[in-house]
Design a protein around this motif. Structure first.
Motif, short mmCIF file in Angstrom:
data_model
loop_
_atom_site.label_atom_id
_atom_site.label_comp_id
_atom_site.label_asym_id
_atom_site.label_seq_id
_atom_site.Cartn_x
_atom_site.Cartn_y
_atom_site.Cartn_z
N GLY A 126 126.37 101.28 105.88
CA GLY A 126 126.61 99.87 106.62
C GLY A 126 128.09 99.29 106.12
O GLY A 126 128.44 99.39 104.81
N HIS A 127 128.37 98.69 107.03
CA HIS A 127 129.85 98.00 106.89
C HIS A 127 129.55 97.07 105.56
O HIS A 127 130.65 97.03 104.79
CB HIS A 127 130.38 97.31 108.05
N GLN A 128 128.63 96.17 105.70
CA GLN A 128 128.59 94.88 104.65
C GLN A 128 128.28 95.79 103.44
O GLN A 128 128.90 95.35 102.49
CB GLN A 128 127.34 94.18 105.03
N THR A 129 127.65 96.78 103.23
CA THR A 129 127.34 97.50 101.99
C THR A 129 128.87 98.01 101.30
O THR A 129 129.10 97.65 100.20
CB THR A 129 126.57 98.74 101.89
N ALA A 130 129.60 98.72 102.19
CA ALA A 130 130.86 99.03 101.69
C ALA A 130 131.89 98.14 101.43
O ALA A 130 132.46 98.09 100.40
CB ALA A 130 131.39 100.06 102.94
N LYS A 131 131.98 97.04 102.24
CA LYS A 131 132.77 95.77 101.92
C LYS A 131 132.13 95.09 100.57
O LYS A 131 133.15 94.97 99.53
CB LYS A 131 132.44 94.73 103.20
N MET A 132 130.83 94.95 100.19
CA MET A 132 130.54 94.45 98.86
C MET A 132 131.00 95.33 97.92
O MET A 132 131.42 94.84 96.88
CB MET A 132 128.87 94.19 99.11
N ALA A 133 130.72 96.66 97.83
CA ALA A 133 131.21 97.54 96.81
C ALA A 133 132.81 97.38 96.54
O ALA A 133 133.34 97.39 95.53
CB ALA A 133 130.91 98.97 97.17
N TYR A 134 133.78 97.11 97.56
CA TYR A 134 135.14 97.05 97.85
C TYR A 134 135.32 95.81 96.88
O TYR A 134 136.29 95.56 96.10
CB TYR A 134 135.66 97.03 99.25
N ASP A 135 134.72 94.62 97.23
CA ASP A 135 135.03 93.42 96.71
C ASP A 135 134.73 93.26 95.24
O ASP A 135 135.53 92.68 94.33
CB ASP A 135 134.24 92.19 97.42
N ASP A 136 133.56 93.76 95.04
CA ASP A 136 133.16 94.00 93.61
C ASP A 136 134.02 94.68 92.84
O ASP A 136 134.48 94.25 91.66
CB ASP A 136 131.77 94.68 93.44
N ALA A 137 134.63 95.87 93.28
CA ALA A 137 135.70 96.61 92.42
C ALA A 137 136.98 95.92 92.28
O ALA A 137 137.58 95.97 91.19
CB ALA A 137 136.04 97.99 93.22
N VAL A 138 137.25 95.23 93.11
CA VAL A 138 138.80 94.47 93.29
C VAL A 138 138.46 93.16 92.24
O VAL A 138 139.45 93.14 91.36
CB VAL A 138 138.95 93.74 94.58
N ALA A 139 137.26 92.65 92.11
CA ALA A 139 136.97 91.26 91.53
C ALA A 139 137.06 91.89 89.71
O ALA A 139 137.32 91.22 88.85
CB ALA A 139 135.76 90.82 91.67
N ALA A 140 136.65 93.26 89.48
CA ALA A 140 136.39 93.74 88.35
C ALA A 140 137.52 94.43 87.89
O ALA A 140 137.77 94.98 86.82
CB ALA A 140 135.21 94.84 88.20
N GLY A 141 138.72 94.58 88.82
CA GLY A 141 139.85 95.29 88.33
C GLY A 141 139.81 96.80 88.47
O GLY A 141 140.33 97.55 87.64
N GLN A 142 138.56 97.28 89.09
CA GLN A 142 138.42 98.69 89.18
C GLN A 142 139.09 99.55 90.32
O GLN A 142 139.48 98.86 90.99
CB GLN A 142 137.07 98.97 89.08
N PRO A 143 139.49 100.78 90.08
CA PRO A 143 140.20 101.46 91.18
C PRO A 143 139.39 101.57 92.37
O PRO A 143 138.15 101.55 92.51
CB PRO A 143 140.24 103.09 90.39
N ILE A 144 140.07 101.64 93.37
CA ILE A 144 139.51 101.43 94.88
C ILE A 144 139.81 102.48 95.75
O ILE A 144 139.28 102.56 96.91
CB ILE A 144 139.82 99.97 95.56
#
Length: 531
Positions: A126-144
């Motif tokens: 789902g688009h929402q699931t993918a976006k949440m994973a992306y936002d979490d990675a950005v917030a944690a400074g992890q590679p995207i």
């Protein structure tokens, strides 16, 4: 409507509705928090659902028509409360099916990959699931770089990410539900038979491996975090039981609803409880409960962990079958609730029209397909699980409460009645015992009420309600079983995160807006001057 359903069919439909995403996914989350002792929570939840099933059974015996809790509330509480219940049941059947369809898609993609078929990942989430994973990675400074949201194609600047398999299965199931109850009955019976055989195989081979390899030490400690850890999984475990009441929506298609519906509900609940307890013991005996953190497919994971990959593959296939049967029963249930609401004038007449050829609620079935099919393309399942549980428990509370207001009838052969046990003394004693056991939580909540979390405020509200019900039980000699059912369901509700309650209140406010704009003015009661 065609009267083709017997006790066996109803029992199989009940098992079909219950044994699905719960046993193949949320059971892992429950085991991680509660350890092997999570079986106690399955027992507690089964008893709670058992009280509710008895209340449903009495209503089904007295009011053998489609509509489930909506119809029962209409009879006892009136139109407005019935509308609220009908609106809440959308959360159980339609929104619940969104979660099941997403789970089905995940297992189905695993099977495709086993055969070397790899769909683009932006078509399997789902688009929402993918976006949440992306936002979490950005917030944690992890590679995207490897995330779906990063490399998904864009259309007019919008990331094109959809869960296509989930959408396809919803519409295939909707077509089957549209064609007819007889075809749906045969399909459900086949799928239930298959998954029961697989689960029995898992139980036999699982216990043999546990005792032959000496891994029963994984059951120690049995309650690693005490009952507090077990109770953390209330939402996950209750979600595993959602659906046993769905068979009450088929009352008009039963050969003998007053006799067969109660039996079908109770039998299916007993079968499912045994399956859950046995499965929980198997997975916590084969591997340590701590390994289930974040595991979405615990059964397949366990057998892959012990290098039995073929068994894991069979389990994945069973999970797809199990989820398919749940989708089918819920897609049958939702249109029949809308049909009943339409008959009462609360929804447009088209919702109650039957297909001339298939004798099913045609328009309502198509609308259910849209209501489930469109969200599965985009939403995240975790955001829907708690909301589904709240809506279901809310309906259960009112069904149990409604039994108390039914007129007393003489016992008649072939009609189910809840055995009357006077709760005059028992309910107050149980409430006092509950307060004693939770005295520390109560003291903490009262002493810090100004800064207390919403969760503890809900706990205090529950205690106030329980005390009021105890007083009324003492004064009015309420029947024990429906009161226990209502209080147990209400307690499970307050253990669900408070943020989900806010969404639930918003959903109900939206529903009431529709009721006052349309249903209140167009209803049959309004036409007869009953409002």
């Amino acid at each position: 409507m065609k009267k083709v359903l017997g006790v066996r069919d109803l029992t199989f439909m009940g098992v079909a509705a219950v044994i699905g995403a719960g046993i193949f996914s949320t059971i892992g989350t429950a085991a991680y928090h509660g350890g092997p002792g999570v079986i106690f929570l399955f027992m507690i939840t089964a008893v709670t659902c058992g009280f509710t099933a008895l209340c449903y059974a009495e209503f089904a015996s007295r009011v053998p028509v489609s509509g489930s809790a909506y119809t029962y509330s209409y009879v006892t509480f009136g139109e407005m409360v019935a509308w609220i219940i009908g609106w809440a049941l959308i959360l159980e059947y339609a929104i619940g099916n969104v979660v099941v369809a997403i789970s089905w898609s995940a297992y189905f993609n695993n099977i495709l990959q086993a055969f070397g078929i790899h769909l683009p990942d932006w078509l399997t989430i789902g688009h929402q699931t993918a976006k949440m994973a992306y936002d979490d990675a950005v917030a944690a400074g992890q590679p995207i770089g490897g995330l779906v949201y990063t490399h998904a194609p864009e259309i007019f600047g919008f990331k094109f990410i959809i869960n296509l398999p989930a959408f396809i299965i919803v519409w295939l199931i909707t077509i089957l539900a549209y064609i007819g109850i007889n075809e749906s009955r045969k399909s459900a019976n086949f799928m239930v038979g298959l998954k029961i055989v697989v689960l029995c195989f898992i139980a036999v081979i699982g216990f043999w491996l546990i005792f032959s390899k000496g891994t029963e030490s994984n059951w120690t400690p049995f309650l690693p975090e005490g009952m507090g850890g077990v109770l953390q999984s209330v939402s996950s475990v209750f979600f595993a039981y959602i659906g046993f009441d769905a068979i009450s929506t088929t009352a008009e298609e039963c050969k003998n609803a007053q006799k067969d519906l109660p039996k079908g509900m109770i039998y299916s609940l007993l079968i499912c409880t045994v399956i859950y307890i046995v499965t929980a013991l198997v997975i916590t005996g084969l591997v340590n409960y701590k390994e289930f953190n974040g595991i979405a497919d615990p059964l397949a994971y366990v057998f892959d962990k012990i290098n039995m990959h073929k068994v894991g593959f069979v389990i994945s296939i069973s999970a797809v079958v199990a989820s398919t049967s749940v989708l089918l029963v819920f897609q049958i249930g939702q249109p029949r609730i809308w049909m009943s609401m339409s008959r009462d004038g609360l929804l447009p007449a088209r919702f109650s029209k039957l297909s001339p050829r298939f004798q099913t609620p045609a328009f309502a079935t198509i609308m259910t397909g849209l209501l489930v099919g469109i969200p599965v393309l985009f939403v995240d399942d975790k955001l829907m699980t708690d909301l589904t549980s709240i809506g279901t428990l809310f309906a259960f509370v009112l069904v149990c409460g409604g039994v108390l207001y039914l007129p007393i009838m003489e016992k008649k052969p072939g009609k189910f009645q809840i055995p009357y046990v006077n709760g005059k003394v028992i309910i107050p004693v149980l409430t006092a015992l509950f307060i004693f056991l939770f005295r520390q939580r109560l003291a903490d909540a009262c002493s810090n009420i100004a800064s207390e979390s919403r969760q503890e405020i809900l706990f205090l509200v529950f205690l106030v309600v329980a005390i009021i019900v105890s007083v009324l039980s003492f004064l009015r000699n309420y029947s024990l079983i429906p009161v226990l059912g209502a209080l147990c369901c209400l307690y499970l509700m307050i253990e669900i995160p408070a943020k989900s309650w806010m969404v639930f209140f918003g959903w109900m406010a939206f529903g009431l807006t529709i009721y006052f704009l349309y249903g209140y003015r167009k209803s049959k009661l309004a036409e007869r001057g009953g409002l």
